[in-house]
Design an enzyme around this catalytic site. Sequence first.
Site, PDB file in Angstrom:
ATOM      1  N   GLN A  40     -10.027  -3.042  -4.462  1.00 13.59           N
ATOM      2  CA  GLN A  40     -11.311  -2.396  -4.199  1.00 13.59           C
ATOM      3  C   GLN A  40     -12.257  -2.570  -5.378  1.00 13.59           C
ATOM      4  O   GLN A  40     -13.432  -2.907  -5.217  1.00 13.59           O
ATOM      5  CB  GLN A  40     -11.092  -0.903  -3.929  1.00 13.59           C
ATOM      6  N   ARG A  54       0.893  -1.177   0.000  1.00  8.81           N
ATOM      7  CA  ARG A  54       0.000   0.000   0.000  1.00  8.81           C
ATOM      8  C   ARG A  54       0.918   1.211   0.000  1.00  8.81           C
ATOM      9  O   ARG A  54       1.581   1.489   1.011  1.00  8.81           O
ATOM     10  CB  ARG A  54      -0.905  -0.037   1.230  1.00  8.81           C
ATOM     11  N   CYS A  61     -16.348   3.342  -1.019  1.00  2.99           N
ATOM     12  CA  CYS A  61     -15.232   2.441  -0.705  1.00  2.99           C
ATOM     13  C   CYS A  61     -14.709   2.616   0.717  1.00  2.99           C
ATOM     14  O   CYS A  61     -13.928   1.780   1.179  1.00  2.99           O
ATOM     15  CB  CYS A  61     -14.121   2.625  -1.722  1.00  2.99           C
ATOM     16  N   HIS A 110      -6.453   1.093  -7.522  1.00  5.05           N
ATOM     17  CA  HIS A 110      -6.910   0.368  -6.332  1.00  5.05           C
ATOM     18  C   HIS A 110      -7.656  -0.885  -6.816  1.00  5.05           C
ATOM     19  O   HIS A 110      -8.876  -0.991  -6.668  1.00  5.05           O
ATOM     20  CB  HIS A 110      -7.820   1.263  -5.491  1.00  5.05           C
TER      21      HIS A 110
END
Length: 306
Positions: free
Chosen positions: A131, A101, A263, A128
């Site tokens: 996600q 990350r 999200c 991302h």
Amino acid sequence: MSKDLITIQEMTTSDIMGLMRSAAKLKKAPLSKKKVFKDKTLALLFQKPSNRTRVSFEVAMVHLGGYVLYLSPREIKMGERESVKDVARVISRYVDGMVARVFSHKDVEDLAKYSDVPVINGLSDLAHPCQALSDVFTVKEKFGRMKGVTMSYVGDGNNVLNSLMLVCAKTGVDLRIATPKGYAPAKDILAEAQKTASSNGSSVEVYDDPKKAVAGSDVVYTDVWVSMGQEHEKAEKIRDFAGFQVNEELMSSAKKDAFVMHCLPAHRGEEISEDVIDGKNSIIYDQAENRLHVQKAVLLSLLGRK
């Protein structure tokens, strides 16, 4: 799938649909693979803190019988205390996979380039993908299909949207995007998504009026206006995003009982109103839960190869 999961670009529609099927089975039977990763270790290399990404990957590895090593921003100091190249080469000698990350997308690309084990992008400034995969899994779960579902994204043209555009295009979800002037999605990724969507019989459209984007939609999706590390831009962004809040008034333009997605983390009262995020049509917490099931499917696909 390739060795790593860095962006949705590298995935085929078949890859994505395979993960969806695997995740659905894992959600029904969370401990059905509890011995698969015995003696396997996953390293979490986080330059940015996270609740959902960290907890879902940690629980996923526990459910698969493996172990997790968390390296916080203070510990790893990737690119500062040690080069990304050396971090990749050394850590991959110890573990079976990494979740990174990071702030800069190049860092996760370099990790994958120099690592001998799979690297999963847990978020970068460009993408991302984990996600986005969970987002379309949630759509399929609620509608029984992805093709023909109309989703509207209202907000910033950020990393979440970059991955959402591509995953929607590859799975047949019609995506409408409304961003304020100056916050449009990346042109190259938008063009790629529109081309892919066209070949799949779906569409990715951009609007400057959120009400027009939301009109008749099945799902309305938003994200924070001020991402982590952009706090110095807060006053400017709140001014620029006026009129783009997902609230009851905006939702009245969507289909009756349209679902709401986010999200997380959410800034209640900024990009989304309290009554909408807590309303009966919010599937935000189902969406958050599904990170666990989809990421477990990703881990099985990438780390389960040897």
